[in-house]
Design a protein around this motif. Structure first.
Motif, PDB file in Angstrom:
ATOM      1  N   LYS A 190       0.819  -1.207   0.000  1.00 14.59           N
ATOM      2  CA  LYS A 190       0.000   0.000   0.000  1.00 14.59           C
ATOM      3  C   LYS A 190       0.858   1.266   0.000  1.00 14.59           C
ATOM      4  O   LYS A 190       0.471   2.295  -0.560  1.00 14.59           O
ATOM      5  N   GLY A 191       2.050   1.189   0.620  1.00 15.90           N
ATOM      6  CA  GLY A 191       2.929   2.350   0.663  1.00 15.90           C
ATOM      7  C   GLY A 191       3.627   2.645  -0.639  1.00 15.90           C
ATOM      8  O   GLY A 191       4.167   3.749  -0.818  1.00 15.90           O
ATOM      9  N   ALA A 192       3.635   1.661  -1.563  1.00 12.43           N
ATOM     10  CA  ALA A 192       4.342   1.856  -2.831  1.00 12.43           C
ATOM     11  C   ALA A 192       3.566   1.250  -3.998  1.00 12.43           C
ATOM     12  O   ALA A 192       4.158   0.872  -5.007  1.00 12.43           O
ATOM     13  N   ALA A 193       2.255   1.188  -3.884  1.00 11.49           N
ATOM     14  CA  ALA A 193       1.427   0.484  -4.871  1.00 11.49           C
ATOM     15  C   ALA A 193       1.643   0.983  -6.288  1.00 11.49           C
ATOM     16  O   ALA A 193       1.708   0.186  -7.239  1.00 11.49           O
ATOM     17  N   ASP A 194       1.771   2.282  -6.455  1.00 10.52           N
ATOM     18  CA  ASP A 194       1.913   2.843  -7.801  1.00 10.52           C
ATOM     19  C   ASP A 194       3.248   2.481  -8.443  1.00 10.52           C
ATOM     20  O   ASP A 194       3.404   2.613  -9.664  1.00 10.52           O
ATOM     21  N   ASP A 195       4.213   2.057  -7.631  1.00 11.38           N
ATOM     22  CA  ASP A 195       5.547   1.749  -8.143  1.00 11.38           C
ATOM     23  C   ASP A 195       5.795   0.262  -8.317  1.00 11.38           C
ATOM     24  O   ASP A 195       6.868  -0.132  -8.788  1.00 11.38           O
ATOM     25  N   ILE A 196       4.832  -0.579  -7.933  1.00  9.19           N
ATOM     26  CA  ILE A 196       4.994  -2.029  -8.017  1.00  9.19           C
ATOM     27  C   ILE A 196       4.210  -2.536  -9.232  1.00  9.19           C
ATOM     28  O   ILE A 196       3.003  -2.333  -9.334  1.00  9.19           O
ATOM     29  N   ASP A 197       4.914  -3.209 -10.131  1.00  9.95           N
ATOM     30  CA  ASP A 197       4.298  -3.631 -11.387  1.00  9.95           C
ATOM     31  C   ASP A 197       3.487  -4.909 -11.241  1.00  9.95           C
ATOM     32  O   ASP A 197       2.460  -5.073 -11.893  1.00  9.95           O
ATOM     33  N   TRP A 198       3.960  -5.843 -10.435  1.00 13.58           N
ATOM     34  CA  TRP A 198       3.151  -7.028 -10.137  1.00 13.58           C
ATOM     35  C   TRP A 198       3.563  -7.602  -8.792  1.00 13.58           C
ATOM     36  O   TRP A 198       4.636  -7.299  -8.263  1.00 13.58           O
ATOM     37  N   VAL A 199       2.659  -8.414  -8.230  1.00 12.97           N
ATOM     38  CA  VAL A 199       2.871  -9.022  -6.915  1.00 12.97           C
ATOM     39  C   VAL A 199       2.705 -10.527  -7.061  1.00 12.97           C
ATOM     40  O   VAL A 199       1.666 -11.011  -7.543  1.00 12.97           O
ATOM     41  N   ASN A 200       3.728 -11.268  -6.633  1.00  9.80           N
ATOM     42  CA  ASN A 200       3.711 -12.718  -6.750  1.00  9.80           C
ATOM     43  C   ASN A 200       3.216 -13.354  -5.455  1.00  9.80           C
ATOM     44  O   ASN A 200       3.769 -13.109  -4.381  1.00  9.80           O
ATOM     45  N   LEU A 201       2.164 -14.170  -5.562  1.00 11.28           N
ATOM     46  CA  LEU A 201       1.609 -14.871  -4.410  1.00 11.28           C
ATOM     47  C   LEU A 201       2.318 -16.209  -4.284  1.00 11.28           C
ATOM     48  O   LEU A 201       2.074 -17.141  -5.061  1.00 11.28           O
ATOM     49  N   MET A 202       3.214 -16.310  -3.309  1.00 10.31           N
ATOM     50  CA  MET A 202       4.076 -17.494  -3.200  1.00 10.31           C
ATOM     51  C   MET A 202       3.276 -18.739  -2.849  1.00 10.31           C
ATOM     52  O   MET A 202       2.299 -18.681  -2.107  1.00 10.31           O
ATOM     53  N   VAL A 203       3.743 -19.872  -3.363  1.00  7.97           N
ATOM     54  CA  VAL A 203       3.101 -21.153  -3.089  1.00  7.97           C
ATOM     55  C   VAL A 203       3.491 -21.626  -1.692  1.00  7.97           C
ATOM     56  O   VAL A 203       4.617 -21.426  -1.239  1.00  7.97           O
ATOM     57  N   SER A 204       2.546 -22.233  -1.001  1.00  3.09           N
ATOM     58  CA  SER A 204       2.831 -22.737   0.341  1.00  3.09           C
ATOM     59  C   SER A 204       2.659 -24.248   0.432  1.00  3.09           C
ATOM     60  O   SER A 204       3.308 -24.910   1.231  1.00  3.09           O
ATOM     61  N   ASN A 205       1.797 -24.800  -0.414  1.00  2.00           N
ATOM     62  CA  ASN A 205       1.496 -26.227  -0.337  1.00  2.00           C
ATOM     63  C   ASN A 205       0.873 -26.651  -1.667  1.00  2.00           C
ATOM     64  O   ASN A 205      -0.087 -26.018  -2.128  1.00  2.00           O
ATOM     65  N   PRO A 206       1.400 -27.696  -2.309  1.00  2.00           N
ATOM     66  CA  PRO A 206       0.840 -28.109  -3.607  1.00  2.00           C
ATOM     67  C   PRO A 206      -0.633 -28.493  -3.552  1.00  2.00           C
ATOM     68  O   PRO A 206      -1.314 -28.469  -4.581  1.00  2.00           O
ATOM     69  N   ALA A 207      -1.131 -28.829  -2.370  1.00  2.00           N
ATOM     70  CA  ALA A 207      -2.530 -29.234  -2.240  1.00  2.00           C
ATOM     71  C   ALA A 207      -3.446 -28.061  -1.904  1.00  2.00           C
ATOM     72  O   ALA A 207      -4.644 -28.243  -1.700  1.00  2.00           O
ATOM     73  N   TYR A 208      -2.879 -26.861  -1.861  1.00  2.00           N
ATOM     74  CA  TYR A 208      -3.647 -25.683  -1.459  1.00  2.00           C
ATOM     75  C   TYR A 208      -4.270 -25.014  -2.677  1.00  2.00           C
ATOM     76  O   TYR A 208      -3.621 -24.863  -3.723  1.00  2.00           O
ATOM     77  N   ASP A 209      -5.497 -24.580  -2.557  1.00  2.00           N
ATOM     78  CA  ASP A 209      -6.199 -23.893  -3.637  1.00  2.00           C
ATOM     79  C   ASP A 209      -5.704 -22.449  -3.717  1.00  2.00           C
ATOM     80  O   ASP A 209      -6.024 -21.622  -2.856  1.00  2.00           O
ATOM     81  N   GLN A 210      -4.928 -22.143  -4.751  1.00  2.00           N
ATOM     82  CA  GLN A 210      -4.346 -20.808  -4.880  1.00  2.00           C
ATOM     83  C   GLN A 210      -5.392 -19.724  -5.143  1.00  2.00           C
ATOM     84  O   GLN A 210      -5.095 -18.542  -5.009  1.00  2.00           O
ATOM     85  N   GLU A 211      -6.603 -20.115  -5.480  1.00  2.00           N
ATOM     86  CA  GLU A 211      -7.650 -19.117  -5.625  1.00  2.00           C
ATOM     87  C   GLU A 211      -7.923 -18.435  -4.283  1.00  2.00           C
ATOM     88  O   GLU A 211      -8.303 -17.254  -4.244  1.00  2.00           O
ATOM     89  N   ASN A 212      -7.729 -19.158  -3.188  1.00  2.00           N
ATOM     90  CA  ASN A 212      -7.864 -18.534  -1.874  1.00  2.00           C
ATOM     91  C   ASN A 212      -6.849 -17.411  -1.704  1.00  2.00           C
ATOM     92  O   ASN A 212      -7.169 -16.321  -1.213  1.00  2.00           O
ATOM     93  N   SER A 213      -5.600 -17.665  -2.102  1.00  2.00           N
ATOM     94  CA  SER A 213      -4.559 -16.640  -2.023  1.00  2.00           C
ATOM     95  C   SER A 213      -4.942 -15.412  -2.836  1.00  2.00           C
ATOM     96  O   SER A 213      -4.757 -14.263  -2.399  1.00  2.00           O
ATOM     97  N   MET A 214      -5.465 -15.640  -4.024  1.00  2.00           N
ATOM     98  CA  MET A 214      -5.852 -14.529  -4.890  1.00  2.00           C
ATOM     99  C   MET A 214      -6.950 -13.689  -4.240  1.00  2.00           C
ATOM    100  O   MET A 214      -6.920 -12.452  -4.288  1.00  2.00           O
TER     101      MET A 214
END
Length: 303
Positions: A190-214
């Motif tokens: 939030k402090g630098a949102a305009d300067d960040i081009d993309w944000v990577n949601l790191m994986v935590s568990n292969p069995a985890y539904d990444q839609e939750n992270s999104m």
């Protein structure tokens, strides 16, 4: 319209030939840092271990010769926040060679700062301008961007904003966050949102539904359009060899479906080399090339 040195009045002036050659070189050249357009498919290369240095398994043969078939962004892991406190810091020779090769092939490169095991975040946060100046020098020298992977706590938004103020044109700033972004990661974004081009949601568990992270990230103010979603390369999954099934949470086919559903920025893979690359080859990675195709990712800055 002809350039001025090719018109009838000036064509025969001295140095005409050298001026023609200079014009042709400029006309045929493609900018080193062309804009990324469309989905991102980022492979993180575990090539610089914080403890052991250069890791050749993170730089397999197929990427040395045909990298654009497998990715349009490469994340170079890792440089340390403490490295950036040294104004004379440079990439290790083997890592620099890999970065130059990737850029010559037309792959966008992000230098990953930090990681799970890292040192120097308190110093960087206390002296963001010093760290930013070193980062900018690296970005200029290697025609690359940076990706902040702060898993240790603290707000690095001042550092990001300082880098953004001086970075070369056409380079990028990205950021890694946990599958559920932590409070300090959200405040940094939030402090630098305009300067960040993309944000990577790191994986935590292969069995985890990444839609939750999104969903969590979007609720925290990180829009779907800026999100890339991470998956493992191998060991626990088989993404280096096949995209698998959209119904399997650990497969990149699942990620492709999520990107299209939410109009997200793309996917990332952790990692080529290291513990998560088990069962993968050094000569080919058909799962990565297929994911590129299925995602619709391209290399517009191919030279």
């Amino acid at each position: 319209q002809l350039p001025f040195f090719l018109n009838s009045k000036s064509f025969c002036k001295r140095k005409t030939l050298s001026r023609i050659m200079a014009f042709l070189r400029l006309s045929l050249a493609i900018p080193l840092a062309a804009a990324l357009s469309g989905p991102i498919f980022e492979l993180d290369l575990f090539i610089n271990d914080p403890s052991s240095g250069y890791q050749p398994t993170g730089w397999p043969q197929y990427l040395q010769t045909n990298a654009t078939k497998y990715m349009n962004v490469a994340g170079i892991s890792f440089i340390q926040p403490s490295d950036l406190m040294n104004p004379s810091y440079d990439l290790p020779t083997e890592v620099a060679t890999a970065v130059k090769s990737l850029r010559a092939q037309g792959v966008t490169v992000q230098l990953l700062v930090g990681g799970e095991i890292s040192s120097g975040w308190p110093q960087l946060e206390s002296n963001p301008t010093t760290a930013a100046n070193t980062a900018i020098a690296l970005m200029k020298k290697y025609d690359c961007g940076i990706e902040i992977d702060n898993e240790s706590g603290g707000d690095t938004s001042a550092f990001i904003k300082a880098v953004a103020a001086g970075k070369p044109s056409g380079t990028y700033i990205s950021m890694d966050v946990n599958g559920t972004p932590t409070g300090f990661q959200v405040s940094t974004y939030k402090g630098a949102a305009d300067d960040i081009d993309w944000v990577n949601l790191m994986v935590s568990n292969p069995a985890y539904d990444q839609e939750n992270s999104m969903t969590f990230a979007n609720n925290d103010g990180i829009p779907y359009s800026k999100q890339t979603v991470a998956y493992y390369a191998g060991t626990w999954v088989n993404n280096c060899n096949t995209v698998g099934s959209a119904s399997d949470y650990g497969d990149t086919a699942n990620g492709v479906a999520l990107v299209k559903k939410h109009s997200a920025r793309g996917l990332s893979v952790w990692a080529v080399g290291g513990a998560s690359y088990g069962g993968c080859s050094t000569t080919d990675a058909p799962g990565f090339s297929q994911a590129m195709k299925d995602l619709g990712a391209s290399n517009l800055n191919k030279l």
